[in-house]
Design a protein around this motif. Sequence first.
Motif, PDB file in Angstrom:
ATOM      1  N   ARG A 102     -12.018 -12.575   0.035  1.00 27.53           N
ATOM      2  CA  ARG A 102     -10.927 -13.351   0.760  1.00 27.53           C
ATOM      3  C   ARG A 102      -9.925 -14.189  -0.255  1.00 27.53           C
ATOM      4  N   LEU A 103     -10.710 -14.991  -1.178  1.00 24.61           N
ATOM      5  CA  LEU A 103     -10.034 -15.877  -1.929  1.00 24.61           C
ATOM      6  C   LEU A 103      -9.703 -15.341  -3.343  1.00 24.61           C
ATOM      7  N   CYS A 218     -11.116 -23.664   3.671  1.00 26.23           N
ATOM      8  CA  CYS A 218     -10.920 -22.242   3.308  1.00 26.23           C
ATOM      9  C   CYS A 218      -9.714 -21.724   3.534  1.00 26.23           C
ATOM     10  N   TRP A 219      -8.793 -21.969   4.406  1.00 28.69           N
ATOM     11  CA  TRP A 219      -7.608 -21.743   4.830  1.00 28.69           C
ATOM     12  C   TRP A 219      -6.561 -22.063   3.727  1.00 28.69           C
ATOM     13  N   ARG A 222      -6.548 -20.338   0.339  1.00 27.89           N
ATOM     14  CA  ARG A 222      -6.129 -19.105   0.660  1.00 27.89           C
ATOM     15  C   ARG A 222      -4.536 -18.768   0.695  1.00 27.89           C
ATOM     16  N   LYS A 225      -2.194 -16.458  -1.283  1.00 29.53           N
ATOM     17  CA  LYS A 225      -2.792 -15.088  -1.515  1.00 29.53           C
ATOM     18  C   LYS A 225      -2.394 -14.005  -0.741  1.00 29.53           C
ATOM     19  N   LYS A 227      -2.244 -11.228   2.269  1.00 29.33           N
ATOM     20  CA  LYS A 227      -3.466 -11.019   3.096  1.00 29.33           C
ATOM     21  C   LYS A 227      -3.854  -9.686   2.856  1.00 29.33           C
TER      22      LYS A 227
END
Length: 246
Positions: A102-103, A218-219, A222, A225, A227
Amino acid sequence: MFPVADTAPAPTGALATRLLILANALVFLLELALPEEVREEFFYLFGIVPARFTHPRWAEWVGFPVDTYWPFLTYMFLHGGWIHILGNMWTLWIFGDNVEARLGSLRFVFFYLFCGLCAALVHMETNPDSTLPTVGASGAIAGVMGAYFVWFPRARIILLVPIFFFPFFFEVPAFFYLGFWALSQWFSGSLALASPTEVGGIAWWAHVGGFIAGATACWVFRIGKPKTRPLQPDEMAHLWAWHSRR
């Protein structure tokens, strides 16, 4: 309860997760090569000793180096024994690859270190007078678990539960397992704070701090970045692979 695997799609690569595991393993081998008395001093110098930073005059009197904050980084790569490092690295392997996907690898490393730093600060705040060294990657890994809790709540975690020396396997939602784990750390940490004496062992509040940091930050890591494309129904068969074997 010991996590064995998860059902979230396993991404290919996971370079950062692999490198972090390798770095921890190499440092642990270095620890094993040290004489016991040198290893203890090593932990005091490069682990987190809260009183070293909250009581600088005491720290100077004891002989700690002055004005150095490297332990907030180095403590994450030290472990107290085989069970300690194997449990931490296995947990990182299970949850780290999906969060890294995700990251992205570079952001994941910074996210991991950030969670470890937050874990150390919370531990120091809740145990300001402790003169015992705290070591281990569990605070940073708790942050990874917090991000997994946010991003993959419907994934299934396969747990090993030994009952009378017999292994039993159970499958539970990640939301339930990680939520229960975080609450158990908070409860155990609260009991430890109520103890009238200083107790060594597990840094419960470091786990709590790392988990909360990971779940809330965490958001932020991100931002900017692209999706990831959501899976289509015909691409989700692997999520039910465990069900098909029962």
